[in-house]
Design a protein around this motif. Structure first.
Motif, PDB file in Angstrom:
ATOM      1  N   ALA A 157      23.044 115.671 -18.796  1.00 48.38           N
ATOM      2  CA  ALA A 157      21.967 115.127 -17.958  1.00 48.38           C
ATOM      3  C   ALA A 157      20.639 115.148 -18.700  1.00 48.38           C
ATOM      4  O   ALA A 157      19.866 114.184 -18.655  1.00 48.38           O
ATOM      5  CB  ALA A 157      21.867 115.927 -16.661  1.00 48.38           C
ATOM      6  N   VAL A 158      20.370 116.235 -19.416  1.00 47.75           N
ATOM      7  CA  VAL A 158      19.122 116.339 -20.182  1.00 47.75           C
ATOM      8  C   VAL A 158      19.091 115.290 -21.293  1.00 47.75           C
ATOM      9  O   VAL A 158      18.067 114.656 -21.542  1.00 47.75           O
ATOM     10  CB  VAL A 158      18.967 117.758 -20.768  1.00 47.75           C
ATOM     11  N   ASN A 159      20.214 115.103 -21.967  1.00 50.70           N
ATOM     12  CA  ASN A 159      20.284 114.088 -23.022  1.00 50.70           C
ATOM     13  C   ASN A 159      19.971 112.698 -22.483  1.00 50.70           C
ATOM     14  O   ASN A 159      19.223 111.934 -23.087  1.00 50.70           O
ATOM     15  CB  ASN A 159      21.677 114.091 -23.660  1.00 50.70           C
ATOM     16  N   LEU A 160      20.552 112.362 -21.343  1.00 47.64           N
ATOM     17  CA  LEU A 160      20.319 111.044 -20.753  1.00 47.64           C
ATOM     18  C   LEU A 160      18.855 110.882 -20.350  1.00 47.64           C
ATOM     19  O   LEU A 160      18.242 109.840 -20.588  1.00 47.64           O
ATOM     20  CB  LEU A 160      21.235 110.847 -19.541  1.00 47.64           C
ATOM     21  N   ARG A 198      32.745 107.458 -23.646  1.00 47.70           N
ATOM     22  CA  ARG A 198      31.971 106.365 -23.060  1.00 47.70           C
ATOM     23  C   ARG A 198      30.537 106.791 -22.781  1.00 47.70           C
ATOM     24  O   ARG A 198      29.589 106.043 -23.032  1.00 47.70           O
ATOM     25  CB  ARG A 198      32.637 105.877 -21.768  1.00 47.70           C
ATOM     26  N   LEU A 199      30.385 107.995 -22.246  1.00 50.09           N
ATOM     27  CA  LEU A 199      29.037 108.508 -22.003  1.00 50.09           C
ATOM     28  C   LEU A 199      28.301 108.704 -23.318  1.00 50.09           C
ATOM     29  O   LEU A 199      27.086 108.459 -23.411  1.00 50.09           O
ATOM     30  CB  LEU A 199      29.104 109.820 -21.225  1.00 50.09           C
ATOM     31  N   LEU A 200      29.032 109.151 -24.364  1.00 50.35           N
ATOM     32  CA  LEU A 200      28.400 109.306 -25.674  1.00 50.35           C
ATOM     33  C   LEU A 200      27.915 107.956 -26.192  1.00 50.35           C
ATOM     34  O   LEU A 200      26.782 107.837 -26.696  1.00 50.35           O
ATOM     35  CB  LEU A 200      29.378 109.922 -26.668  1.00 50.35           C
ATOM     36  N   ALA A 201      28.753 106.911 -26.061  1.00 49.71           N
ATOM     37  CA  ALA A 201      28.358 105.583 -26.533  1.00 49.71           C
ATOM     38  C   ALA A 201      27.124 105.084 -25.788  1.00 49.71           C
ATOM     39  O   ALA A 201      26.197 104.522 -26.388  1.00 49.71           O
ATOM     40  CB  ALA A 201      29.518 104.601 -26.352  1.00 49.71           C
ATOM     41  N   THR A 202      27.079 105.307 -24.472  1.00 52.25           N
ATOM     42  CA  THR A 202      25.907 104.908 -23.685  1.00 52.25           C
ATOM     43  C   THR A 202      24.665 105.634 -24.158  1.00 52.25           C
ATOM     44  O   THR A 202      23.586 105.038 -24.314  1.00 52.25           O
ATOM     45  CB  THR A 202      26.149 105.204 -22.192  1.00 52.25           C
TER      46      THR A 202
END
Length: 356
Positions: free
Chosen positions: A20-23, A181-185
């Motif tokens: 969450a922090v990364n996003l 997928r979350l990493l790619a986003t």
């Protein structure tokens, strides 16, 4: 074998606080959306980009207050930090106390070293004690960011290195189930955001030129040391009588100033090509019509002309007519010398105002 934590019916699935922090670090509000706090995420995103828009408007728009725009950087930074904290705090609500220990969670969550690599490439690898790779990424990231300041063609390289550092450290972190997928986003967001931020120092000078008023020749309109914004204009742009323009000194040989923005002067356009100019009886006459100039403080104390402005030239004077080295001294201004229109005094704070 360690049992997998059960999720009760109606209970939210555990979220990774550091994901969450990364996003949120890449796109403010995105971490809250991932946490399920939709309204708060949208509110943070709207507030963040609204503050950025207000800052840009305040600094660069003619009617904007530059000091107010700069002071707004404080709430913008505060909102960004609160956004990071809130995304982490909201995600932890889905983790029970028996699942969460801050020290253990940071070391086992692969998204924590990813966040460190968002700060600087290689920091995540150093956290995982992969010193060689971490040191190389850190050196490469800093070096390419420095070189890109002088070579705009290399601007895409630092964001790619930042993203590569995040991707590599996620792959190196010990974890059983990876969220590719979350990493790619996240990596796409990191590249876009960092490329946009690093491009600002190169885009702004193409749209706005900064200039410091060097003399008293434009009093009372401009004072010495006023800082002004100038809109660069193409050679075929139609200037108007009364425009305040910035141009390179025509008394310097053209070969010495090609492509250089130094020894700039600021004056007001008085006459355009084809107009007949004369200065007599303390006033400017254009095509035998006396001009009403409310911006000068005293009558002109010299005579000049009459002469017709030749094609490709301008006739310019300082507002402080009797203390200005301008067209009445060195002649008509060649159009290629013009940088653009001065449109705003942006500093000092008590002098901020739009220019006609």
């Amino acid at each position: 074998m360690k049992a997998t934590p059960k999720v009760l019916v109606g209970q939210r699935s555990p979220k990774s606080p550091w994901l969450a922090v990364n996003l949120s670090a890449a796109l403010p509000g995105a971490g809250q959306l991932y946490d399920g706090a939709i309204s708060r995420g949208i509110l943070i995103a709207v507030a963040f980009w609204s503050l950025i828009a207000f800052i840009l408007w305040s600094i660069f728009a003619p009617a904007g207050n530059t000091l107010r725009g700069l002071l707004t950087l404080v709430p913008l930074l505060s909102l960004y930090l609160v956004n990071l904290w809130d995304s982490h705090h909201a995600a932890k609500r889905g983790i029970t106390l028996d699942q969460f220990s801050p020290l253990r969670y940071q070391s086992q969550d692969p998204w924590y070293p990813v966040f460190l690599s968002q700060v600087l490439p290689g920091l995540g690898h150093l956290f995982l004690q992969r010193v060689t790779v971490g040191g190389l990424l850190l050196l490469l990231g800093i070096l390419t960011a420095y070189i890109a300041n002088f070579h705009p063609a290399l601007l895409p390289l630092p964001p790619l290195i930042w993203a590569a550092g995040c991707g590599l450290v996620y792959r190196a972190a010990p974890v059983q189930h990876r969220q590719w997928r979350l990493l790619a986003t996240l990596l796409v967001a990191v590249i876009i955001t960092r490329f946009a931020l690093s491009s600002i120092p190169f885009i702004v000078p193409q749209e706005v030129v900064q200039c410091i008023v060097p003399s008293e020749s434009m009093l009372p309109t401009l004072e010495v040391r006023d800082r002004i914004f100038v809109r660069p204009r193409p050679l075929d742009y139609n200037l108007s009588v009364g425009d305040i323009i910035v141009f390179s000194n025509p008394e310097i040989t053209p070969s010495a100033q090609t492509g250089q923005l130094y020894n700039l002067m600021v004056k007001r356009v008085i006459a355009l090509p084809g107009q007949r100019v004369e200065i007599r009886l303390g006033r400017v006459w254009i095509n035998n019509i006396p001009q009403i100039e409310t911006f000068i403080q005293e009558p002109i104390g010299y005579r000049w002309g009459p002469q017709t402005v030749p094609p490709g030239h301008l006739f310019v004077l300082g507002d402080n007519r009797n203390n200005s080295r301008d067209s009445h001294v060195w002649g008509f201004l060649p159009r290629p010398h013009v940088v653009g229109n001065a449109y705003k005094i942006y500093w000092p704070p008590h002098r901020v105002q739009p220019l006609p």
